[in-house]
Scaffold this motif. Structure first.
Motif, mmCIF file in Angstrom:
data_model
loop_
_atom_site.group_PDB
_atom_site.id
_atom_site.type_symbol
_atom_site.label_atom_id
_atom_site.label_comp_id
_atom_site.label_asym_id
_atom_site.label_seq_id
_atom_site.Cartn_x
_atom_site.Cartn_y
_atom_site.Cartn_z
ATOM 1 N N UNK A 124 11.270 -0.875 4.659
ATOM 2 C CA UNK A 124 10.300 -0.246 3.759
ATOM 3 C C UNK A 124 10.090 1.236 4.066
ATOM 4 N N UNK A 125 11.077 1.850 4.723
ATOM 5 C CA UNK A 125 11.090 3.299 4.872
ATOM 6 C C UNK A 125 10.375 3.860 6.076
ATOM 7 N N UNK A 126 10.064 3.044 7.070
ATOM 8 C CA UNK A 126 9.370 3.529 8.267
ATOM 9 C C UNK A 126 10.284 3.453 9.482
ATOM 10 N N UNK A 127 10.141 4.428 10.366
ATOM 11 C CA UNK A 127 10.871 4.430 11.641
ATOM 12 C C UNK A 127 9.844 4.568 12.762
ATOM 13 N N UNK A 128 9.107 3.512 13.065
ATOM 14 C CA UNK A 128 7.986 3.638 14.007
ATOM 15 C C UNK A 128 8.429 3.781 15.455
ATOM 16 N N UNK A 129 7.632 4.504 16.219
ATOM 17 C CA UNK A 129 7.773 4.530 17.670
ATOM 18 C C UNK A 129 7.255 3.197 18.207
ATOM 19 N N UNK A 130 7.967 2.595 19.153
ATOM 20 C CA UNK A 130 7.572 1.307 19.716
ATOM 21 C C UNK A 130 7.081 1.507 21.148
ATOM 22 N N UNK A 131 5.860 1.047 21.421
ATOM 23 C CA UNK A 131 5.294 1.108 22.761
ATOM 24 C C UNK A 131 5.066 -0.308 23.269
ATOM 25 N N UNK A 132 5.570 -0.597 24.473
ATOM 26 C CA UNK A 132 5.412 -1.922 25.067
ATOM 27 C C UNK A 132 4.553 -1.791 26.320
ATOM 28 N N UNK A 133 3.398 -2.438 26.296
ATOM 29 C CA UNK A 133 2.438 -2.403 27.406
ATOM 30 C C UNK A 133 2.140 -0.977 27.879
ATOM 31 N N UNK A 144 10.705 -4.114 13.708
ATOM 32 C CA UNK A 144 11.378 -2.837 13.464
ATOM 33 C C UNK A 144 12.247 -2.899 12.208
ATOM 34 N N UNK A 145 12.961 -4.008 12.030
ATOM 35 C CA UNK A 145 13.828 -4.149 10.860
ATOM 36 C C UNK A 145 13.036 -4.148 9.565
ATOM 37 N N UNK A 146 11.912 -4.859 9.561
ATOM 38 C CA UNK A 146 11.091 -4.910 8.353
ATOM 39 C C UNK A 146 10.490 -3.539 8.060
ATOM 40 N N UNK A 147 9.988 -2.868 9.103
ATOM 41 C CA UNK A 147 9.432 -1.530 8.900
ATOM 42 C C UNK A 147 10.495 -0.576 8.358
ATOM 43 N N UNK A 148 11.699 -0.662 8.900
ATOM 44 C CA UNK A 148 12.795 0.194 8.442
ATOM 45 C C UNK A 148 13.156 -0.106 6.995
ATOM 46 N N UNK A 158 0.813 -1.222 0.000
ATOM 47 C CA UNK A 158 0.000 0.000 0.000
ATOM 48 C C UNK A 158 0.846 1.271 0.000
ATOM 49 N N UNK A 159 2.135 1.157 0.350
ATOM 50 C CA UNK A 159 2.980 2.347 0.422
ATOM 51 C C UNK A 159 2.676 3.226 1.618
ATOM 52 N N UNK A 160 2.086 2.660 2.676
ATOM 53 C CA UNK A 160 1.773 3.425 3.879
ATOM 54 C C UNK A 160 2.983 3.457 4.816
ATOM 55 N N UNK A 161 2.922 4.315 5.811
ATOM 56 C CA UNK A 161 4.039 4.472 6.752
ATOM 57 C C UNK A 161 3.629 3.968 8.135
ATOM 58 N N UNK A 162 4.432 3.089 8.713
ATOM 59 C CA UNK A 162 4.182 2.615 10.071
ATOM 60 C C UNK A 162 4.689 3.664 11.054
ATOM 61 N N UNK A 163 3.759 4.303 11.787
ATOM 62 C CA UNK A 163 4.146 5.385 12.691
ATOM 63 C C UNK A 163 4.357 4.897 14.125
ATOM 64 N N UNK A 164 3.538 3.943 14.558
ATOM 65 C CA UNK A 164 3.624 3.429 15.929
ATOM 66 C C UNK A 164 3.382 1.925 15.901
ATOM 67 N N UNK A 165 4.212 1.172 16.618
ATOM 68 C CA UNK A 165 3.986 -0.259 16.833
ATOM 69 C C UNK A 165 3.686 -0.462 18.318
ATOM 70 N N UNK A 166 2.530 -1.080 18.613
ATOM 71 C CA UNK A 166 2.060 -1.203 19.991
ATOM 72 C C UNK A 166 1.990 -2.677 20.363
ATOM 73 N N UNK A 167 2.680 -3.042 21.428
ATOM 74 C CA UNK A 167 2.710 -4.436 21.881
ATOM 75 C C UNK A 167 2.118 -4.535 23.277
ATOM 76 N N UNK A 168 1.202 -5.492 23.447
ATOM 77 C CA UNK A 168 0.635 -5.799 24.758
ATOM 78 C C UNK A 168 0.989 -7.249 25.056
ATOM 79 N N UNK A 169 2.028 -7.431 25.834
ATOM 80 C CA UNK A 169 2.675 -8.739 25.936
ATOM 81 C C UNK A 169 2.147 -9.618 27.061
ATOM 82 N N UNK A 170 1.260 -9.090 27.887
ATOM 83 C CA UNK A 170 0.834 -9.867 29.062
ATOM 84 C C UNK A 170 0.226 -11.203 28.657
ATOM 85 N N UNK A 171 -0.654 -11.178 27.663
ATOM 86 C CA UNK A 171 -1.295 -12.416 27.221
ATOM 87 C C UNK A 171 -0.303 -13.411 26.665
ATOM 88 N N UNK A 172 0.640 -12.935 25.833
ATOM 89 C CA UNK A 172 1.632 -13.831 25.244
ATOM 90 C C UNK A 172 2.535 -14.430 26.311
#
Length: 492
Positions: free
Chosen positions: A372-381, A366-370, A334-348
């Protein structure tokens, strides 16, 4: 309602019940082996399961089913009592098989053992042999959980069906240039496999059986007629089919190279072309396949180019993983940009996934997003407030999240797209899938965020923000029980 009838419900009820049932199931119910076993048996249109255990085991999925399309309407049970747990229950099982046949008249009865019947060590094979003399159908018994895999009991039923219905020495009339398409039994199988069937037939490859798609007992007998099985992932019973009948399988996904996007996530234009050509190679149809794949791919790419004009550069926040799901399609197709990746790890983590494994998944994302030209902010829980603040500050246009979370973003005036619904109903190998996704995303971006006043009136937990705080306490109790029972690995 007979076992092969699908209930008709409104889309609103399906959506609401599916969301609610999955939340309740995840927090307050150990699936046990009969959960996976019932998924397999219920996908065979003329089969009926017989739960060999107490009434609670027979009613578990009725009280708490996986979704509105998995209601398991017929779950007869042998109703084991304390007396049978002391003296054995083989006679009761034999009577249960006979009574099940007399009531339902199925073509196949599958005996599903439970923990109590396993503990007393009933000779299921002997009881089944005796009962088969008194009924006019096939009877198969599952061994419970000897075959590892998730969900527990699912693969064991499939191996039991194969071993007991398709023994060595069967006379098989092969169908030249034919394949079986092996799927997980979900209600959208026609939508997921329709394009693949069309392309294979245009190449000159016949589809012998789709397993599962209104599968009957006769369809199981006919499986060995194919010369190749096509599956998404390797399955234990397919290994047996290869050894016994010489029918190899081709897996469109592989866990051998978990860091390779093409191996673990086979969707999209280029990957679909690669897979169709590989299948053609295995059946000696390469020349014809190249022309068919080129024509189909070119037509779809032209449409995708037109449909993605309004999507390129749009920012998306992805909840719950990027590399393994539809996130890769968003940036690559789609050529979209990943701005934020949000992980909720409690269940896993409570399901047994270690922190090192979680870190590896996040690093791959993160590597895959990078790439394809994205530098997303990563939020964990993150808390709900932290999550919303990051989405707004990054000027994200659309949140990609499971359906149970959608109302929270809508309540904040943020547009959201149901990733789980797309995964279950539409994500597939084929050239039309990216085009359909582009159309869906455009509609989601045009549609105003819909607030849910009733849901918004409830209090929600700070971290488990789709659950009421009292439900989270109950969830924690059950997770502790599960962890103590099987080391925290919920599905085997």
């Amino acid at each position: 309602m007979s076992n092969n009838q699908k209930p008709k419900f409104s889309k609103a009820l399906v959506g609401a019940y599916g969301t609610i049932s999955m939340i309740v199931h995840a927090m307050a119910c150990q699936p046990a082996k009969n959960a996976g076993a019932l998924v397999a048996v219920n996908a065979i249109s003329d089969a009926v399961p017989l739960i060999h255990g107490p009434l609670g085991c027979g009613g578990l999925r009725k009280m708490n089913s996986f979704g509105v399309h998995s209601l398991f309407p017929d779950t007869p049970c042998t109703n084991l009592m304390e007396l049978e747990l002391v003296y054995g229950a083989e006679k009761k099982l034999r009577r249960g098989i006979v009574e099940t046949y007399e009531r339902y008249r199925p073509a196949l009865i599958v005996v599903v053992p439970t923990c109590p019947s396993d503990m007393i060590g009933d000779d299921l094979a002997a009881a089944v042999r005796q009962a088969k003399k008194e009924v006019g159908c096939e009877v198969v018994y599952s061994t419970g959980e000897l075959i590892k895999g998730r969900p527990i009991g699912y693969h064991d039923v499939l191996c039991s069906l194969f071993d007991q219905l398709l023994p060595d020495g069967m006379e098989i009339q092969k169908m030249e240039n034919s394949v079986n398409l092996i799927t997980f039994p979900i209600h959208s199988v026609n939508n997921k496999l329709g394009e693949m069937v069309d392309i294979l037939e245009e190449i000159g490859i016949k589809v012998n059986k789709i397993f599962f798609d209104n599968t009957s007992l006769k369809d199981i007998y006919d499986l060995p007629r194919a010369v190749l099985n096509i599956t998404d992932l390797p399955l234990p019973w397919l290994d047996r089919m290869k050894e016994r009948f010489g029918v190899p399988f081709y897996a469109t996904s592989s866990l051998d190279h978990p860091t390779d996007p093409k191996e673990i996530n086979p969707h999209g234009m280029e990957n679909s072309a690669r897979i169709f050509l590989k299948i053609a190679d295995l059946l000696g149809k390469r020349d014809r396949a190249e022309a068919v794949v080129k024509k189909r791919k070119q037509y779809a790419e032209e449409r995708l180019m037109e449909e993605t004009k309004g999507l390129k550069g749009k920012k998306v926040a992805v909840v719950g993983g990027f590399f393994f799901g539809m996130g890769l399609l968003l940036v690559r197709e789609m050529g979209m940009e990943a701005s934020v990746l949000i992980y909720k790890t409690y269940g896993l983590e409570s399901h047994g996934m270690g922190r090192n494994a979680l870190k590896q998944i996040m690093d791959m994302d993160r590597e895959v997003a990078k790439h394809y030209g994205s530098e997303p902010l990563v939020l964990i829980n993150p808390t709900h407030g932290e999550e919303i603040r990051a989405i707004r500050e990054s000027e994200t246009d659309l949140v990609i999240a499971p359906g149970a979370d959608i109302f929270r973003y809508h309540g904040e005036g943020i547009r959201a797209f149901d990733s789980m619904k797309f995964y279950m109903d539409s994500l597939r190998i084929g050239f039309e899938c990216p085009v359909e996704l582009a159309l869906m995303l455009k509609k989601a971006l045009e549609r105003p965020a819909k607030k849910n006043p009733l849901l918004s009136m409830l209090d929600y937990d700070r971290y488990e923000s789709n659950l009421h705080p009292s439900w989270v306490k109950l969830e924690n109790v059950w997770r502790a029980v599960i962890e103590g029972a099987d080391g925290g690995c919920l599905y085997g």
